[in-house]
Write an enzyme that holds these catalytic residues in place. Sequence first.
Site, PDB file in Angstrom:
ATOM      1  N   ASP A  20      50.697  60.942  77.531  1.00 39.83           N
ATOM      2  CA  ASP A  20      51.427  59.519  78.097  1.00 39.83           C
ATOM      3  C   ASP A  20      52.377  60.177  79.036  1.00 39.83           C
ATOM      4  O   ASP A  20      52.663  61.304  79.187  1.00 39.83           O
ATOM      5  CB  ASP A  20      51.984  58.760  76.816  1.00 39.83           C
ATOM      6  N   GLU A  51      52.067  60.322  84.947  1.00 41.44           N
ATOM      7  CA  GLU A  51      51.866  59.959  86.393  1.00 41.44           C
ATOM      8  C   GLU A  51      52.730  60.637  87.398  1.00 41.44           C
ATOM      9  O   GLU A  51      51.979  60.794  88.384  1.00 41.44           O
ATOM     10  CB  GLU A  51      52.529  58.429  86.692  1.00 41.44           C
ATOM     11  N   ASP A 103      49.614  49.842  78.698  1.00 39.28           N
ATOM     12  CA  ASP A 103      50.486  49.007  78.053  1.00 39.28           C
ATOM     13  C   ASP A 103      50.185  47.413  78.281  1.00 39.28           C
ATOM     14  O   ASP A 103      50.609  46.851  79.300  1.00 39.28           O
ATOM     15  CB  ASP A 103      51.916  49.143  78.366  1.00 39.28           C
TER      16      ASP A 103
END
Length: 946
Positions: A462, A465, A628
């Site tokens: 997670d 990016e 999400d």
Amino acid sequence: MKLLSKVFVTALGLTSIVNAAPTSSSSAEEAQKTVPVELSIGVKQLPNIHNDSAVDANAVAKGYSLVNVSLTARGLTGILKLKEATNIYGYDFEYLNLSVEYQSDTRLNVHIEPTDLTDVFVLPEELVVKPKLEGDAKTFNFENSDLVFEYDEEDFGFEVLRSSTREVLFSTKGNPLVFSNQFIQFNTTLPKGHSITGLGESIHGSLNEPGVVKTLYANDIADPIDGNIYGVHPVYYDQRYNTNTTHAVYWRTSAIQEVVVGETSLTWRALSGVIDLYFFSGPDPKDVIQQYVSEIGLPAMQPYWALGYHQCRWGYDTVESLETVVENFKKFDIPLETIWSDIDYMDGYKDFTNDPYRFPTDKFRKFLDDLHNNSQHYVPIFDAAIYVPNPNNATDNDYEPFHLGNESDVFLKNPDGSLYIGAVWPGYTVFPDFLANNTQEYWNKMFKDWYERIPFDGIWTDMNEVSSFCVGSCGTGRYFDNPVHPPFEVGYSGSDYPLGFDKSNASEWKSISEAAAATKTTTTTSSSTSTSIDGKNTLAPGKGNINYPPYAINNNQGDHDLATHAISPNATHADGTVEYDIHNIYGLIQERAIYEALLEIHPNKRPFIIGRSSFAGSGKYMGHWGGDNYADYYMMYFSIPQALSMGLSGIPFFGVDACGFNGNTDMELCSRWMQLASFFPFYRNHNVLGAIPQEPYVWEGVMNATKTSINVRYSLLPYYYTLLHESHVTGIPIMRAFNWQFPYSKELAGVDTQFFVGDALLVTPVLEPGVNHTKGVFPGENAVYYDFYTHKKQKFTAGKNETLAAPLGHIPLHIKGGNIIPTQEPGYTTTESRKNPFGLLVALDAEGTASGKLYLDDGESVDVEEALYVDFVASKNKLVASVFGEYEVRQPLANVTILGVDSEPKKVLFNNETVSHNYENGAVYLTDLEKFTKEGAFAEEFSIQW
């Protein structure tokens, strides 16, 4: 920090308690500082596409002329000379090198780069694979290519044509090429009424219709519609129904990009790098998908257990809470393959740790041992950033992942050589630099040490990016405050529910509304309109202003700053590369490093990784979840085109947070979503801290719907595993869009409320509240469809929108005639299921024929030494199973069902021996076949005649 209130939900006699987990059990939360909010506010940018006064590069640029053209064995080379400098968004390069290469019969490469590569980033092959030349250069004849390159010299422009028809697939003619140090732009023509797909990742329908602007910049944000999100896939597919052909265009670049889709044009921009275009000729959709995915990296073969059901939530904050969930699944007999942890398990949200009070190692290991003894699995979340310990706190300072990494020099730096320190969940953090020499060795050690304490079965990556909660190196000089809290409230404390909740749950809605009104205050939060100044906002030598480039993309953050919820573009890697040039591939190179680390732990065991950020080639290392999302019907719908887009991008193992991550779900939405999600390759339920529990046992209706769908899914595990293998060796996705399956029917181009699983199964979900029916199209002239549950042949008109009964708890599922599906009696886990007898479901087409395949192996080896391949062919009232391979399957064949038999057969033969049968509504049922297959269902070839 204010703790979120506890949420108590009574479910089937159980009381679930969801707490907001403290940042650490070992520190007093009230003493913890917070990252100052002003550090999270970027410098406000006005995106060029929203700026009416922005210069239109097409209207100003003069372009290039082509000189010194030379033919080569594979194509041509030449020099592009700037006609007149305009320096619109940076400085124009005066000379460019052009190289055109026919790499195979179906692939053409056009490469344009500055003659002087000083300060120009050229994407290394070690980071993103380059498509290879095929064939011998001495014997290769590019006149045999499906593609033709043509060009104009004086006002340089080029076209790529399909050689067989002379159809123009791509043309920059009439539009000037812009090539500056911080802005590259070219335009191509498109046919009116085009069907353009790809250009992920975003929450959007399948087609990129005129007016769509795609921002390709990896972004930590909760699934906005049409905005840039976690992944970047710079490829588009152009399906042309007038010629019944499809081709693809891939720009191999990690640069920040923007794509504008017009009515008859496509404009592609990048803020750095070079032009490295690849054209794939197809001509069928599946051909071109296979051509593209084969070059970027074929998808990983997932372990068999990955196809089971996965349960997660943010809020399982103790070992006991995990134990309770696992026990509840067993109590209510809902199959559970894998239990997951969000950041709750960590000590202060630090990577490679477990909280010593809430997840003590001995108790945690005992739980995992019990789980493994039951053939179940555990997957923890793992964030991209490494905590910087407070040197003034002896307890806090004892954090090996930072100290070893710092000593090994494996973290990203500021331009001045100091550590780049951002902020993520644990506080101020540093970020691994996967271009540094020692990072993989460091990574291997950290994962191995962690695994020896906590034997996980896979990794969920997670925040890669890569994300940071502040703008710039905000932790520089501030990490002495660690641990600090993020600059926002953690979790969810609202009372919103899905569309239709007020009608389907009227009394509950009334009490919720009244409670919300009673607690509502007039307090407002002030917002700053001032801009923050990044102290490191300096001009990169030779590259210009990379933190705030002259062309502003529409980055989907409130201020559009590239460093908002990201590390700054000028964060610097060990070799001098700046994030500005490779931000989009951070996730790819991190996940590749994790993949290698897991192979160090188990050298021939398939790593299981579910990642958030992705790029071209990520599928070689990981599956992906949709991020999400929100608990509402529109998000359930968007999960379908998102999955189809990921398939086009080479990531077939995909799923979303069933029932929704953000916000509260309800029984109806969760029932519908759990059934829809059961047909996605990756099947997981997950939601946010503070929202109501949404495990399938919370509502009886959801429990029953889930059991029904898991039973179907687990019975289809051999079929899904065969599709996984097909995707692994060909690149063809598991979930398939109508326009790929029926490429000659333009009316099906935008259908994304239905999908196929493989070629055989058609899923038609309910995507709105308060209804007991849905609509669907059943494509294909003379195609035959059977109801999966009743086995009855359906009377549908090809292409007509049919109304289907779909009461709550039922999802319409149909089998397309012409397919043979291998099945297996479902068990509680995939391991149990693999021990059960097999079956075959034969769905005959209008001509009475069908075919199918089965692939099996040990389910976990990277290098498969023994595998089983079975080809099934049915024709003229006879089914033949041809068996290849050495992998031994001991389970017998128990039953065969043949659909579409017009009249009851007088007798049925299994290997020329008569077997009993039943006949009902056009279906022949064969049972008790174990006596014929005692050595295993596929120990040898067999035939069935009727």
